[in-house]
Design an enzyme around this catalytic site. Structure first.
Site, PDB file in Angstrom:
ATOM      1  CB  CYS A 147      31.260  26.255  -8.208  1.00 37.59           C
ATOM      2  SG  CYS A 147      31.666  25.581  -9.811  1.00 37.59           S
ATOM      3  CE  LYS A 153      36.443  28.957 -14.532  1.00 38.70           C
ATOM      4  NZ  LYS A 153      36.020  27.808 -13.726  1.00 38.70           N
ATOM      5  NE  ARG A 196      29.202  30.443 -13.569  1.00 38.25           N
ATOM      6  CZ  ARG A 196      29.722  31.650 -13.416  1.00 38.25           C
ATOM      7  NH1 ARG A 196      28.924  32.674 -13.165  1.00 38.25           N
ATOM      8  NH2 ARG A 196      31.016  31.841 -13.507  1.00 38.25           N
ATOM      9  NE  ARG A 210      31.725  30.482 -10.669  1.00 32.50           N
ATOM     10  CZ  ARG A 210      30.863  29.957  -9.798  1.00 32.50           C
ATOM     11  NH1 ARG A 210      30.893  30.340  -8.516  1.00 32.50           N
ATOM     12  NH2 ARG A 210      29.973  29.061 -10.200  1.00 32.50           N
ATOM     13  CE  LYS A 224      35.792  27.427 -18.208  1.00 35.05           C
ATOM     14  NZ  LYS A 224      35.483  26.826 -16.971  1.00 35.05           N
ATOM     15  CE1 TYR A 256      30.389  21.066 -22.094  1.00 34.98           C
ATOM     16  CE2 TYR A 256      31.099  23.182 -22.984  1.00 34.98           C
ATOM     17  CZ  TYR A 256      30.882  22.352 -21.905  1.00 34.98           C
ATOM     18  OH  TYR A 256      31.167  22.784 -20.644  1.00 34.98           O
TER      19      TYR A 256
HETATM   20  C1  PBG Z   1      33.886  25.161 -12.412  1.00 35.98           C
HETATM   21  C2  PBG Z   1      33.840  25.297 -13.874  1.00 35.98           C
HETATM   22  C3  PBG Z   1      33.048  26.136 -14.666  1.00 35.98           C
HETATM   23  C4  PBG Z   1      33.313  25.807 -15.989  1.00 35.98           C
HETATM   24  C5  PBG Z   1      34.279  24.808 -15.983  1.00 35.98           C
HETATM   25  N1  PBG Z   1      34.609  24.518 -14.665  1.00 35.98           N
HETATM   26  C6  PBG Z   1      32.018  27.119 -14.280  1.00 35.98           C
HETATM   27  C7  PBG Z   1      32.370  28.385 -13.648  1.00 35.98           C
HETATM   28  O1  PBG Z   1      33.520  28.732 -13.406  1.00 35.98           O
HETATM   29  O2  PBG Z   1      31.397  29.071 -13.316  1.00 35.98           O
HETATM   30  C8  PBG Z   1      32.660  26.422 -17.189  1.00 35.98           C
HETATM   31  C9  PBG Z   1      32.580  25.564 -18.379  1.00 35.98           C
HETATM   32  C10 PBG Z   1      31.665  26.041 -19.434  1.00 35.98           C
HETATM   33  O3  PBG Z   1      31.048  27.117 -19.361  1.00 35.98           O
HETATM   34  O4  PBG Z   1      31.554  25.307 -20.426  1.00 35.98           O
HETATM   35  N2  PBG Z   1      34.402  26.256 -11.729  1.00 35.98           N
END
Ligand code: PBG
Length: 324
Positions: free
Chosen positions: A118, A191, A201, A213, A244, A309
């Site tokens: 992405c 996820k 993003r 998504r 997640k 983070y």
């Molecule tokens: C890539 C990805 C994302 C995150 C981790 N890997 C973004 C998404 O799926 O839109 C999100 C991490 C975060 O929000 O800290 N696909």
């Protein structure tokens, strides 16, 4: 009378009977690498987090090591995006170069590479589009290519975050064929299609140009589907499974822990970070206490690994004995 307070009388006894123990070794710190030079740009949606060029990452990594954090997960922000995300598997792509740099200059750091498209696609979706729909089976071929290029650059582990079906076995197959049998895969297994990724993003320029998504990430209403995802990924060869986001999905962490015998990771995502930061900035909450409580809750729910983070700050709290 039942006197549960006996075991709460002072710090010694409270620490002795503590049920959840937290270690710095279980923390992973996400980093954003950008092409270019002399860039260390604070991310507006995530104050205290940076997009950086490779030549400016030393300070960030040294601070992590000083605090006792040894693991990072890397995200790349390329200059050039196209419809197949070709910079994601470029031999000299931003993440590949960042991996090489870190492994050469900081061999003690364990480098995990996020495998996704992405940040690299012009349309911002996590795969190859066919008729405006993310095509699963062609995407997993690209994901395996991305993972291989990251491992060839020196990544210690790969972490597919795309939510395509069959990607773990495809990646495993390609890594094994090329002799990388010992590189583990941490699968973003459960996820969810979460609004908590908003600040990420913005940070990674990875918002989808159209739609959302939801045709690949999970519906937030579902539990059993998460267990199915986790079981599938383990059968396909995932060494670690992930849930997640973390904070709003701790029930999922607990259930995943109950049905598996591989390590479980929880990712405290950008939205969790941004909420805490903003409230703390306004003086509405005690940032240190809040991040400690959030971390404890993830481990208490069953996480073995916590991606955050706040890794550096948490490590300092562990050092000071605020949590542990
Ligand atoms: C890539 C990805 C994302 C995150 C981790 N890997 C973004 C998404 O799926 O839109 C999100 C991490 C975060 O929000 O800290 N696909």
């Amino acid at each position: 009378m039942f006197r549960t307070r006996r075991l709460r009388a002072n710090e010694n006894i409270r620490n002795m009977v503590r049920e959840t123990r937290i270690s710095k070794d279980a923390l992973i710190y996400p980093m954003f690498f950008e092409e270019g030079e002399n860039i260390l740009e604070e991310i507006e949606s995530m104050p205290g987090q940076y997009r950086m060029s490779i030549d400016r990452c030393d300070g960030v990594i040294k601070e992590l090591l000083d605090a006792g954090v040894h693991s990072v997960i890397l995200f790349g922000i390329p200059k050039h995006k196209d419809d197949v995300g070709s910079e994601a598997y470029h031999n000299h792509g931003i993440v590949q170069e960042a991996i090489r740099y870190i492994k050469k200059n900081f061999p003690d750091i364990y480098v995990i590479a996020d495998v996704c498209m992405c940040e690299y696609t012009s349309h911002g979706h996590c795969g190859i589009l066919k008729n405006m729909y993310v095509d699963n089976d062609s995407t997993i071929k690209y994901l395996a290519k991305i993972a291989l290029s990251q491992v060839e650059a020196g990544a210690d582990m790969v972490a597919p975050s795309d939510m395509m079906d069959g990607r773990v076995s495809e990646i495993r197959k390609v890594l094994d064929e090329k002799g990388y049998k010992n590189i583990p895969i941490m699968a973003y297994s459960a996820k969810y299609a979460s609004a908590f990724y908003g600040p990420f993003r913005m940070a990674a320029d990875s918002a989808p140009a159209f739609g959302d998504r939801k045709s690949y990430q999970m519906d937030v209403h579902n539990v059993r589907e998460a267990l199915k995802e986790v079981e599938d990924d383990i059968l396909e060869g995932a060494d670690i499974v992930m849930v997640k986001p973390a904070m709003s999905f701790l029930d999922i962490v607990t259930k995943v822990k109950e049905i598996t015998n591989v390590p479980v990771a929880a990712y405290s995502v950008s939205g969790e970070y941004a909420m805490v930061k903003s409230a703390a900035k306004n003086g509405f909450i005690d940032e240190e206490k809040i991040i400690c409580e959030m971390a404890v809750s993830a481990f208490r729910a069953g996480a073995d690994i916590y991606i955050t983070y706040y890794a550096k700050e948490l490590a300092k709290c562990i050092e000071k004995g605020i949590i542990g």
